[in-house]
Design a protein around this motif. Sequence first.
Motif, mmCIF file in Angstrom:
data_model
loop_
_atom_site.group_PDB
_atom_site.id
_atom_site.type_symbol
_atom_site.label_atom_id
_atom_site.label_comp_id
_atom_site.label_asym_id
_atom_site.label_seq_id
_atom_site.Cartn_x
_atom_site.Cartn_y
_atom_site.Cartn_z
ATOM 1 N N UNK A 203 33.363 21.290 11.345
ATOM 2 C CA UNK A 203 34.660 21.567 11.973
ATOM 3 C C UNK A 203 35.427 22.526 11.078
ATOM 4 N N UNK A 204 35.528 23.791 11.505
ATOM 5 C CA UNK A 204 36.254 24.805 10.732
ATOM 6 C C UNK A 204 37.740 24.652 11.026
ATOM 7 N N UNK A 205 38.481 24.134 10.061
ATOM 8 C CA UNK A 205 39.907 23.858 10.239
ATOM 9 C C UNK A 205 40.713 25.104 9.884
ATOM 10 N N UNK A 206 41.350 25.693 10.906
ATOM 11 C CA UNK A 206 42.040 26.974 10.721
ATOM 12 C C UNK A 206 43.547 26.826 10.939
ATOM 13 N N UNK A 207 44.272 27.888 10.608
ATOM 14 C CA UNK A 207 45.709 27.952 10.896
ATOM 15 C C UNK A 207 45.893 28.263 12.382
ATOM 16 N N UNK A 208 47.086 27.978 12.910
ATOM 17 C CA UNK A 208 47.346 28.140 14.345
ATOM 18 C C UNK A 208 47.030 29.546 14.852
ATOM 19 N N UNK A 209 47.368 30.563 14.049
ATOM 20 C CA UNK A 209 47.173 31.947 14.512
ATOM 21 C C UNK A 209 45.697 32.320 14.687
ATOM 22 N N UNK A 210 44.787 31.547 14.108
ATOM 23 C CA UNK A 210 43.355 31.839 14.235
ATOM 24 C C UNK A 210 42.710 31.153 15.433
ATOM 25 N N UNK A 211 43.494 30.333 16.154
ATOM 26 C CA UNK A 211 42.925 29.583 17.272
ATOM 27 C C UNK A 211 42.615 30.455 18.477
ATOM 28 N N UNK A 212 43.483 31.424 18.724
ATOM 29 C CA UNK A 212 43.380 32.207 19.966
ATOM 30 C C UNK A 212 42.040 32.911 20.107
ATOM 31 N N UNK A 213 41.527 33.468 19.004
ATOM 32 C CA UNK A 213 40.221 34.160 19.077
ATOM 33 C C UNK A 213 39.091 33.293 18.515
ATOM 34 N N UNK A 214 39.341 31.969 18.460
ATOM 35 C CA UNK A 214 38.326 31.014 17.985
ATOM 36 C C UNK A 214 37.816 31.372 16.588
ATOM 37 N N UNK A 215 38.722 31.893 15.748
ATOM 38 C CA UNK A 215 38.367 32.193 14.366
ATOM 39 C C UNK A 215 37.508 33.424 14.176
ATOM 40 N N UNK A 216 37.379 34.256 15.236
ATOM 41 C CA UNK A 216 36.511 35.440 15.159
ATOM 42 C C UNK A 216 36.946 36.410 14.061
ATOM 43 N N UNK A 217 38.255 36.450 13.778
ATOM 44 C CA UNK A 217 38.762 37.368 12.751
ATOM 45 C C UNK A 217 38.952 36.672 11.407
ATOM 46 N N UNK A 218 38.528 35.429 11.305
ATOM 47 C CA UNK A 218 38.674 34.673 10.058
ATOM 48 C C UNK A 218 37.328 34.672 9.321
ATOM 49 N N UNK A 219 37.294 35.328 8.153
ATOM 50 C CA UNK A 219 36.042 35.463 7.397
ATOM 51 C C UNK A 219 35.489 34.109 6.975
ATOM 52 N N UNK A 220 36.386 33.163 6.688
ATOM 53 C CA UNK A 220 35.945 31.824 6.290
ATOM 54 C C UNK A 220 35.164 31.151 7.420
#
Length: 365
Positions: A203-220
């Motif tokens: 479960x990749x726990x992200x900040x709210x702003x990363x939810x919209x693109x399902x973390x696609x722009x989050x390197x982690x």
Amino acid sequence: MKLGIVGLPNVGKSTLFNSLTKAGAESANYPFCTIDPNVGVVPVPDERLKLLGDFYHSRKVTPAVIEFVDIAGLVKGASKGEGLGNQFLANIREVDAIVHVVRCFEDSNVIHVDGSIDPLRDMETINLELIFSDLEILERRISKVAKTARMDKDAGRELNFLNKVKEHLEAGKMAITLETENEDEEGWLGMLNLLTGKPVIYAANVAEEDLEDEGASNAFVQQVGAFAREQNSEMFVICAQIEQEIAELEEDEKKMFLEDLGLKESGLEKLVRASYRLLGLMSFLTSGEDETRAWTIRIGTRAPQAAGKIHSDFERGFIKAEVVNYQDLLNCGSYAGAREKGLVRMEGKEYVVQDGDVILFRFNV
């Protein structure tokens, strides 16, 4: 189904557990705030139940359930007892699958136990502790089997296999990635009940702003995804903080809240889907005026064994299963209408139950 939620301290593990189970307990901003494993039983979201319940005017609607166990934060050295680790590792041994929460967000207000955000390091820390714990169990089994291996051919074969498992673990690999060659090896591996042999959902726990693109722009998140694929595991993106907010809302408010965020489903729905997929599970349904209910079974289960989920007498005295797909039933407007169109089938002992089957079992004991 019993899922154990694990992760390093302060990765959002207890926040996620509380929101999934609506436990509402506050999670503190320090390691080991969860000393004993919390357990919560959560209904599996399934819109088919409401539709069927309304169709039959059922007095009771009973969903399938998942049991979540919140296991206190593991740290480096847990397998040697660090941070009460042995106790927590024993709790993991009892679950069907592991939900491994990995922190993929920066926040200076939430202390990371290792001082920085590094998902690969965090996942390796947890996995190595599971491997070390498994190696101890393996050593004990090897020692026991070795005593009879010279005189017993089967014991000799088992010993060879156990050494193969040991080499695999010592190479830093999880037992679930080990390929067995026959049923004997599968049985020996199953008897060990290794922690690293359990299916894992990351479960990749992200900040709210990363939810919209399902973390696609989050390197982690990308790192976690690549790691999960290597391990033949599932991965989904979640924001534990948002899940906590969702948990406090009424059902109709939840849908509006998710729509406002541009989300199609909650974290619980994502987790349920990933769990069922990973464990090869599905649900069949029983429905009538008394009760509409979902029953969880393994994909490939035959009719008598499915009947046994309801009651052992149903399996022992199984005669026939009267089966109709739930959507066909709803489309026809009545059971009689579905029967007239030939959509209600009488199936025997060899019938493999399908997801969404509505079944009436005929039995005689």
